[in-house]
Design a protein around this motif. Sequence first.
Motif, mmCIF file in Angstrom:
data_model
loop_
_atom_site.group_PDB
_atom_site.id
_atom_site.type_symbol
_atom_site.label_atom_id
_atom_site.label_comp_id
_atom_site.label_asym_id
_atom_site.label_seq_id
_atom_site.Cartn_x
_atom_site.Cartn_y
_atom_site.Cartn_z
ATOM 1 N N GLY A 65 28.985 -12.574 16.626
ATOM 2 C CA GLY A 65 29.411 -12.775 15.244
ATOM 3 C C GLY A 65 30.759 -12.175 14.932
ATOM 4 N N GLU A 66 31.236 -11.289 15.786
ATOM 5 C CA GLU A 66 32.542 -10.656 15.549
ATOM 6 C C GLU A 66 33.677 -11.643 15.798
ATOM 7 N N ARG A 67 33.437 -12.604 16.709
ATOM 8 C CA ARG A 67 34.419 -13.639 17.022
ATOM 9 C C ARG A 67 33.673 -14.892 17.487
ATOM 10 N N VAL A 107 21.489 -21.122 23.635
ATOM 11 C CA VAL A 107 22.295 -21.949 22.736
ATOM 12 C C VAL A 107 21.558 -22.165 21.415
ATOM 13 N N THR A 108 20.291 -22.503 21.494
ATOM 14 C CA THR A 108 19.494 -22.724 20.284
ATOM 15 C C THR A 108 19.471 -21.489 19.402
ATOM 16 N N ASP A 109 19.260 -20.322 20.006
ATOM 17 C CA ASP A 109 19.206 -19.089 19.217
ATOM 18 C C ASP A 109 20.523 -18.808 18.511
ATOM 19 N N VAL A 110 21.615 -18.985 19.216
ATOM 20 C CA VAL A 110 22.928 -18.644 18.650
ATOM 21 C C VAL A 110 23.357 -19.658 17.607
ATOM 22 N N VAL A 111 23.172 -20.938 17.883
ATOM 23 C CA VAL A 111 23.670 -21.990 16.997
ATOM 24 C C VAL A 111 22.742 -22.219 15.804
ATOM 25 N N LYS A 112 21.424 -22.246 16.060
ATOM 26 C CA LYS A 112 20.487 -22.605 14.996
ATOM 27 C C LYS A 112 19.897 -21.415 14.265
ATOM 28 N N GLN A 113 19.768 -20.277 14.941
ATOM 29 C CA GLN A 113 19.180 -19.102 14.299
ATOM 30 C C GLN A 113 20.252 -18.175 13.739
ATOM 31 N N LEU A 114 21.182 -17.732 14.582
ATOM 32 C CA LEU A 114 22.235 -16.823 14.120
ATOM 33 C C LEU A 114 23.357 -17.570 13.409
ATOM 34 N N LYS A 115 23.501 -18.873 13.726
ATOM 35 C CA LYS A 115 24.525 -19.724 13.087
ATOM 36 C C LYS A 115 25.932 -19.156 13.282
ATOM 37 N N VAL A 116 26.188 -18.681 14.496
ATOM 38 C CA VAL A 116 27.508 -18.156 14.853
ATOM 39 C C VAL A 116 28.446 -19.318 15.167
ATOM 40 N N ASP A 117 29.718 -19.155 14.860
ATOM 41 C CA ASP A 117 30.727 -20.147 15.233
ATOM 42 C C ASP A 117 30.747 -20.250 16.756
ATOM 43 N N SER A 154 31.650 -0.508 16.587
ATOM 44 C CA SER A 154 32.727 -0.874 15.653
ATOM 45 C C SER A 154 32.405 -2.102 14.818
ATOM 46 N N TYR A 155 31.291 -2.763 15.132
ATOM 47 C CA TYR A 155 30.965 -4.015 14.456
ATOM 48 C C TYR A 155 29.504 -4.016 14.037
ATOM 49 N N THR A 156 29.268 -4.451 12.791
ATOM 50 C CA THR A 156 27.908 -4.585 12.284
ATOM 51 C C THR A 156 27.641 -6.050 11.964
ATOM 52 N N PRO A 157 26.631 -6.670 12.560
ATOM 53 C CA PRO A 157 26.349 -8.087 12.292
ATOM 54 C C PRO A 157 26.020 -8.329 10.827
ATOM 55 N N ALA A 158 26.192 -9.577 10.413
ATOM 56 C CA ALA A 158 25.932 -9.928 9.018
ATOM 57 C C ALA A 158 24.445 -10.048 8.725
ATOM 58 N N TRP A 159 23.636 -10.167 9.747
ATOM 59 C CA TRP A 159 22.201 -10.375 9.570
ATOM 60 C C TRP A 159 21.431 -9.075 9.783
ATOM 61 N N PRO A 160 20.254 -8.952 9.197
ATOM 62 C CA PRO A 160 19.439 -7.756 9.452
ATOM 63 C C PRO A 160 18.903 -7.765 10.878
ATOM 64 N N LEU A 161 18.751 -6.573 11.444
ATOM 65 C CA LEU A 161 18.259 -6.438 12.814
ATOM 66 C C LEU A 161 16.859 -5.839 12.812
ATOM 67 N N PRO A 162 15.895 -6.496 13.452
ATOM 68 C CA PRO A 162 14.577 -5.878 13.609
ATOM 69 C C PRO A 162 14.696 -4.573 14.398
ATOM 70 N N LYS A 163 13.782 -3.671 14.179
ATOM 71 C CA LYS A 163 13.812 -2.378 14.867
ATOM 72 C C LYS A 163 13.908 -2.532 16.375
ATOM 73 N N ILE A 164 13.215 -3.527 16.921
ATOM 74 C CA ILE A 164 13.150 -3.691 18.360
ATOM 75 C C ILE A 164 14.494 -4.096 18.964
ATOM 76 N N PHE A 165 15.455 -4.531 18.110
ATOM 77 C CA PHE A 165 16.777 -4.937 18.586
ATOM 78 C C PHE A 165 17.856 -3.880 18.342
#
Length: 384
Positions: free
Chosen positions: A88-90, A105-115, A215-226
């Motif tokens: 998500g940083e770039r 690919v599915t996780d990144v594009v459809k779940q995280l919706k990262v560019d 140095s970077y915090t994602p825009a989405w919440p992170l479950p404890k396990i991550f």
Amino acid sequence: MTIERPAARPANPRFSSGPCAKPPTFELNKLAGAALGRSHRAAVGKDKLKAAIEGTRELLGIPADYRIGIVPASDTGAVEMALWSLLGERKVEMLAWESFGAGWVTDVVKQLKVDAEVKTADYGQIVDLASIDFNNDVVFTWNGTTSGVRVPNGDWIADDRAGLTICDATSAAFAMDLPWDKLDVTTFSWQKVLGGEAAHGMLILSPRAVERLESYTPAWPLPKIFRLTKGGKLIEGIFQGATINTPSMLAVEDYLFALDWARSVGGLQGLIARADANAQAIFEFCDQNDWIDNLAEDPATRSNTSVCLKFTDPRIRDGASFAKAVAKRLETENVALDIGAYRDAPAGLRIWCGGTVETSDIQAMLPWLKWAFEAEIAAQAEAA
């Protein structure tokens, strides 16, 4: 027509691509020293977890400034942890040439919706590695467990990259040379090349990956396990054996046994040599028989662990049912277990060749493969 069965049989018919064959010297009593019924936070538990981490570092030649953590949920958990925590940083380039890469690919594009720019190749092929822009993050599998296609080396990865490389190496670690200076995040699971027990993953971070985390915090919440950081700093305990959740101390003991066995056969280079010999026996078999071929089209990208095969005989009317029937014959004879192609892959067979498999067992199995092929061709003709 009577087709004669081969005389010799493999001593171990286990050729599954995961969980994979145990080391040849494995016996349950070898795990008698497991810290069962003890807390993983007690001194004995901490010592064993630390030994698993440092044994991994020693055998794989991982640099001293790279962090190695034992994490939940096998390789999948380790990859997901990296994707959710770092992306998500770039922009990111997602490379996929088999089902597990397609899953990322599915996780990144459809779940995280990262560019993301997605680059894919059909089973048996690989993407154009010269086309990768390393100003972006890059996510890829080193070895496609379900396609038998691997990257040939790390030369295609830029030394001066701005982005991170995130590598799923679950069927490559301990069987292929991994260039650590090219890899910022590397993951694998115990149940692949060393034949360990399932459920535990390894997460290996370069200093560049740690810098991104801090140095970077994602825009989405992170479950404890991550979660790998707290208060903007890496949780160092994860990389010293203080696992996020409770590990199986029996599985830890099993991994320690596997590491000891790996040392006894010459360490990493010994393991690579064993896998190479196993795969080469199958490659030569394919060269000698015109009815079967390697799914990986380019010899330079053929896996030495998850060797995927396709039947090429024009008499075969239904490739999927034919391959299943051949695999069933071999299982019934107890000469090759669990060698059917992955459910999303093209019809064929998948034979595990990692270092825990003995070359003598591969060599004993191959005449049976020819027998099963001929028997099924005959059965098909009779049914016509």
